[in-house]
Design a protein around this motif. Structure first.
Motif, short mmCIF file in Angstrom:
data_model
loop_
_atom_site.label_atom_id
_atom_site.label_comp_id
_atom_site.label_asym_id
_atom_site.label_seq_id
_atom_site.Cartn_x
_atom_site.Cartn_y
_atom_site.Cartn_z
N GLY A 208 0.35 49.76 43.82
CA GLY A 208 -1.72 50.78 44.36
C GLY A 208 -2.19 48.69 44.49
O GLY A 208 -2.95 49.14 45.40
N GLY A 209 -1.66 48.22 45.09
CA GLY A 209 -2.50 46.91 46.72
C GLY A 209 -2.68 45.61 45.73
O GLY A 209 -3.73 44.61 46.13
N PHE A 210 -2.44 45.61 44.55
CA PHE A 210 -3.16 44.60 43.77
C PHE A 210 -2.76 43.26 43.30
O PHE A 210 -1.79 43.37 43.98
N SER A 211 -3.44 42.02 43.84
CA SER A 211 -3.36 40.97 44.11
C SER A 211 -2.57 40.51 42.22
O SER A 211 -3.16 40.75 40.93
N PRO A 212 -1.48 39.42 42.17
CA PRO A 212 -1.48 38.77 40.77
C PRO A 212 -2.80 38.47 40.76
O PRO A 212 -3.00 38.81 39.17
N GLU A 213 -3.19 37.71 41.02
CA GLU A 213 -4.50 37.61 40.13
C GLU A 213 -5.13 38.86 39.31
O GLU A 213 -6.19 37.76 38.25
N ASP A 214 -5.37 39.37 40.21
CA ASP A 214 -5.99 40.77 39.69
C ASP A 214 -5.78 41.41 38.58
O ASP A 214 -6.21 41.64 37.76
N ILE A 215 -4.00 41.21 38.94
CA ILE A 215 -3.37 41.73 38.16
C ILE A 215 -3.86 41.66 36.72
O ILE A 215 -3.59 42.41 35.07
N THR A 216 -3.55 40.63 36.51
CA THR A 216 -3.63 38.90 35.35
C THR A 216 -4.34 40.10 34.42
O THR A 216 -5.02 39.32 33.98
N LYS A 217 -6.27 39.68 35.49
CA LYS A 217 -6.89 39.88 34.79
C LYS A 217 -7.18 41.47 34.21
O LYS A 217 -7.79 41.52 32.93
N ILE A 218 -7.08 42.12 34.94
CA ILE A 218 -7.41 43.77 34.67
C ILE A 218 -5.93 43.90 32.93
O ILE A 218 -6.48 44.55 32.25
N LEU A 219 -4.33 43.22 33.12
CA LEU A 219 -3.92 43.22 32.03
C LEU A 219 -4.64 43.02 30.58
O LEU A 219 -4.21 43.12 29.16
#
Length: 336
Positions: free
Chosen positions: A312-323
């Motif tokens: 979906g285009g999310f960055s690794p940093e943002d994915i770490t926040k979401i997870l």
């Protein structure tokens, strides 16, 4: 002549998932070895467990908390009770599961602040104010009229702040939820919901609500139940994790990346034989094996979230926040 430092190689989905502290913001866990196997397979570190049945009386709720605590004690090599963020960090380091006790109702407490303290002493760290219907604190989302938090409800929220219990308004009516955000000195959360602008429903939260949630510093976990992520234009189409990302992206657009996370809202204890009369009303008339979004049949499939977020285009940093990072932030702000 200076040369640019080489870029760090991008992490694969599996590496990114393994490095993150992964949190399921709402689930009902089965107190079993099978649950522990699913959690390990999915790389999940912490779960917010609905430890008591909604509308349970005080004695029944105490028994349910005790049963969960005894199960944790009996599996101490694989599980621990989480009452602080440090507990979750320790569980990550040791490869264990951190179980957060998070009832979805306050009816077992009423307005007795001594009982609220007792449940805190027993390990409750997340507490939903109402479950669908009106109670002594405020209105649930199933009510036709929502007058907001009662005066007792306001006192109750202030006491939760003082004790260090995170305020959850997932099943609250909109006015009650907004009032809770106004009263609470720490961020309020919607542990498990979805976006009304995409899939209208009494359990969904609208954009106006999400804006205030973001401004107040809260977080909303996005569920992956088929009946909640439905397509209004094609109600018979089973949603997948791309649809989950659409709901998540809407929260990011309205409230910001720091205010969204994951919450499967899966009840591992529910079997097809135990489906009640409200099943269709709440989740739609889905076949049993289609009740959950494609790609997320159980907790063992959690790595699929990371793959879907990357796609979906999310960055690794943002994915770490979401997870899990966004959950850890609000836990730290609310818990003492």
């Amino acid at each position: 002549m200076s040369t640019a430092a080489p870029e760090s190689p991008a992490l694969s989905a599996a590496e990114l998932h393994a490095a993150a502290t992964v949190v399921d913001g709402s689930t009902v866990i089965e107190l079993s070895e099978a649950h522990l196997d699913r959690i390990r397979r999915g790389g999940v570190t912490a779960v917010n467990h609905t430890v008591t049945r909604p509308y349970a009386g005080t004695v029944e709720a105490l028994r349910e908390v005790n049963r969960c605590r005894r199960w944790i004690d009996a599996h101490a090599d694989r599980v621990l009770l989480a009452t602080t963020v440090a507990d979750i960090q320790r569980a990550k380091a040791e490869g264990r599961e951190a179980v957060i006790l998070g009832p979805q109702d306050t009816e077992m407490i009423g307005i007795d602040l001594d009982l609220l303290g007792t449940f805190h002493d027993l390990g409750v760290r997340i507490l939903q104010l109402t479950y669908q219907r009106q109670n002594l604190l405020g209105a649930g989302c199933g009510e036709k009229v929502d007058p907001g938090l009662t005066e007792k409800g306001r006192t109750f929220v202030e006491a939760m702040n003082e004790l260090g219990i995170l305020v959850d308004v997932s099943h609250c009516g909109q006015r009650t939820g907004l009032d809770a955000m106004e009263v609470s000195a720490t961020p309020v959360v919607v542990t498990h919901s979805f976006c009304d602008a995409i899939s209208p429903h009494i359990r969904a939260k609208n954009d106006d609500f999400l804006r205030v949630l973001g401004q107040q510093g809260g977080v909303m976990g996005i569920t992956t139940l088929s009946g909640f992520l439905y397509y209004p234009e094609d109600r018979g189409k089973r949603p997948d994790l791309k649809r989950f990302v659409e709901h998540l992206s809407r929260v990011v657009e309205v409230a910001g990346i720091d205010h969204v996370a994951i919450a499967t809202d899966y009840d591992e204890t529910l079997t097809e034989a135990l489906k009640g009369p409200d099943w269709g009303k709440l989740l739609g008339n889905w076949k049993w094996d289609e009740r959950r979004a494609i790609g997320m049949d159980d907790a063992g499939d959690f790595p699929n979230f990371t793959e879907a977020l990357l796609a979906g285009g999310f960055s690794p940093e943002d994915i770490t926040k979401i997870l899990g990072g966004n959950w850890l932030r609000v836990f730290g702000q609310a818990w003492k």
